[in-house]
Design a protein around this motif. Structure first.
Motif, PDB file in Angstrom:
ATOM      1  N   LYS A  77      -1.901  15.442 -26.103  1.00 45.44           N
ATOM      2  CA  LYS A  77      -0.404  14.540 -26.417  1.00 45.44           C
ATOM      3  C   LYS A  77       0.389  15.015 -25.664  1.00 45.44           C
ATOM      4  O   LYS A  77       1.364  14.456 -25.373  1.00 45.44           O
ATOM      5  CB  LYS A  77      -0.185  15.088 -28.024  1.00 45.44           C
ATOM      6  N   GLN A  83      10.402   3.813 -28.828  1.00 50.73           N
ATOM      7  CA  GLN A  83       9.678   3.097 -29.346  1.00 50.73           C
ATOM      8  C   GLN A  83      11.404   1.985 -29.316  1.00 50.73           C
ATOM      9  O   GLN A  83      11.650   0.113 -29.012  1.00 50.73           O
ATOM     10  CB  GLN A  83       8.960   2.702 -30.571  1.00 50.73           C
ATOM     11  N   LEU A 106       3.839   4.763 -23.549  1.00 45.04           N
ATOM     12  CA  LEU A 106       4.391   5.169 -25.018  1.00 45.04           C
ATOM     13  C   LEU A 106       2.690   4.601 -25.981  1.00 45.04           C
ATOM     14  O   LEU A 106       1.958   5.505 -26.738  1.00 45.04           O
ATOM     15  CB  LEU A 106       5.255   4.000 -25.442  1.00 45.04           C
ATOM     16  N   ALA A 107       2.513   3.840 -25.186  1.00 46.03           N
ATOM     17  CA  ALA A 107       0.917   3.247 -26.041  1.00 46.03           C
ATOM     18  C   ALA A 107      -0.304   4.874 -25.607  1.00 46.03           C
ATOM     19  O   ALA A 107      -1.558   5.028 -26.519  1.00 46.03           O
ATOM     20  CB  ALA A 107       0.119   2.022 -25.471  1.00 46.03           C
ATOM     21  N   GLU A 108       0.374   5.007 -24.219  1.00 50.11           N
ATOM     22  CA  GLU A 108      -1.066   6.689 -23.740  1.00 50.11           C
ATOM     23  C   GLU A 108      -0.723   8.070 -25.008  1.00 50.11           C
ATOM     24  O   GLU A 108      -1.559   8.132 -26.162  1.00 50.11           O
ATOM     25  CB  GLU A 108      -0.645   6.376 -22.831  1.00 50.11           C
ATOM     26  N   SER A 109       0.519   7.758 -25.311  1.00 46.56           N
ATOM     27  CA  SER A 109       1.140   8.869 -26.402  1.00 46.56           C
ATOM     28  C   SER A 109       0.362   8.817 -27.262  1.00 46.56           C
ATOM     29  O   SER A 109       0.232   9.536 -28.493  1.00 46.56           O
ATOM     30  CB  SER A 109       2.033   8.775 -26.254  1.00 46.56           C
ATOM     31  N   GLN A 110       0.675   7.199 -27.740  1.00 49.70           N
ATOM     32  CA  GLN A 110       0.278   7.319 -29.201  1.00 49.70           C
ATOM     33  C   GLN A 110      -1.450   6.835 -29.683  1.00 49.70           C
ATOM     34  O   GLN A 110      -1.743   6.925 -30.684  1.00 49.70           O
ATOM     35  CB  GLN A 110       1.080   6.171 -30.226  1.00 49.70           C
ATOM     36  N   ALA A 111      -1.798   6.598 -28.271  1.00 52.17           N
ATOM     37  CA  ALA A 111      -3.509   6.968 -28.756  1.00 52.17           C
ATOM     38  C   ALA A 111      -3.608   8.693 -28.333  1.00 52.17           C
ATOM     39  O   ALA A 111      -5.799   8.627 -29.165  1.00 52.17           O
ATOM     40  CB  ALA A 111      -4.016   6.406 -27.703  1.00 52.17           C
ATOM     41  N   THR A 118       5.544  12.414 -33.043  1.00 49.48           N
ATOM     42  CA  THR A 118       5.370  10.776 -33.254  1.00 49.48           C
ATOM     43  C   THR A 118       7.154  10.296 -33.620  1.00 49.48           C
ATOM     44  O   THR A 118       7.676   9.621 -33.990  1.00 49.48           O
ATOM     45  CB  THR A 118       5.055  10.832 -35.074  1.00 49.48           C
ATOM     46  N   GLU A 178       8.186   9.154 -30.327  1.00 42.77           N
ATOM     47  CA  GLU A 178       7.560   8.217 -29.876  1.00 42.77           C
ATOM     48  C   GLU A 178       8.163   6.723 -30.730  1.00 42.77           C
ATOM     49  O   GLU A 178       8.085   6.198 -29.927  1.00 42.77           O
ATOM     50  CB  GLU A 178       6.376   8.051 -30.646  1.00 42.77           C
ATOM     51  N   THR A 179       9.064   7.554 -32.396  1.00 40.94           N
ATOM     52  CA  THR A 179       9.355   6.589 -32.221  1.00 40.94           C
ATOM     53  C   THR A 179      10.092   6.080 -32.178  1.00 40.94           C
ATOM     54  O   THR A 179      11.282   4.748 -31.747  1.00 40.94           O
ATOM     55  CB  THR A 179       9.556   7.096 -33.783  1.00 40.94           C
TER      56      THR A 179
END
Length: 179
Positions: free
Chosen positions: A97, A61, A85-90, A54, A57-58
């Motif tokens: 992951k 972003q 990034l969207a794929e990682s967050q989903a 997380t 990812e931040t």
């Protein structure tokens, strides 16, 4: 007229009740044990890796926000990194992951290197700080991955045998090591 069930009828009911109790007991205890085997790896992931994914990812972003301003939102590199990034967050499972994070690492590296030197080189610039955080979390995850894989591989080995493999399918338990 006597309506009492005969002895044969009572035995049949008794056998059915016994069979049902044994089946429920085996399935209940067995699936709980299977979940426990898988939970060792998943607990390690939740306690030692999830927050780092997380945080990475931040940081990504933040870098993408800067890149959007510097390179433009329509830039192909920025869009590719945003999709990663969207794929990682989903991604849900640790394996998903990891796979998504590998794409993210590559895409964010390309975007960071595409930023103008004035945006990324000064000490404590927003881009440099976000990149440092991203790289740091990536390093932490690479070290944590070895321990997670040890737990996951042990669980995979245990869950391959019979009846564990059947119980794992019934319980919806799936564990996989990270590549």
């Amino acid at each position: 007229m006597d309506t009492k069930p005969t002895l044969k009828e009572n035995r049949l009911v008794a056998w059915l009740v016994l069979a049902a109790a044994v089946l429920v007991g085996v399935l209940g205890i067995g699936t709980a044990k299977v979940r426990g085997v898988a939970d060792v790896a998943l607990d390690y992931y939740r306690q030692n890796m999830a927050a780092d994914f997380t945080a990475r990812e931040t940081a990504a972003q933040t870098l993408l926000g800067i890149a959007g301003q510097e390179l433009g939102e329509a830039d192909a590199k920025v869009q590719t990194a945003a999709a990663a990034l969207a794929e990682s967050q989903a991604a849900g499972s640790p394996g998903e992951k990891y796979a998504a994070g590998t794409k993210l690492e590559t895409a964010v590296g390309i975007v960071y290197n595409a930023l103008p030197q004035a945006a990324r080189d000064p000490q404590k610039s927003a881009a440099q700080l976000a990149w440092s955080e991203f790289v740091s979390r990536t390093d932490i995850l690479s070290h944590s991955m070895e321990q997670y894989n040890t737990y996951a591989q042990a669980a995979e080995k245990t869950l391959k045998g019979f009846p564990a493999s059947l119980l794992a399918k019934l319980a919806g338990v799936e564990i996989q090591a990270m590549a």
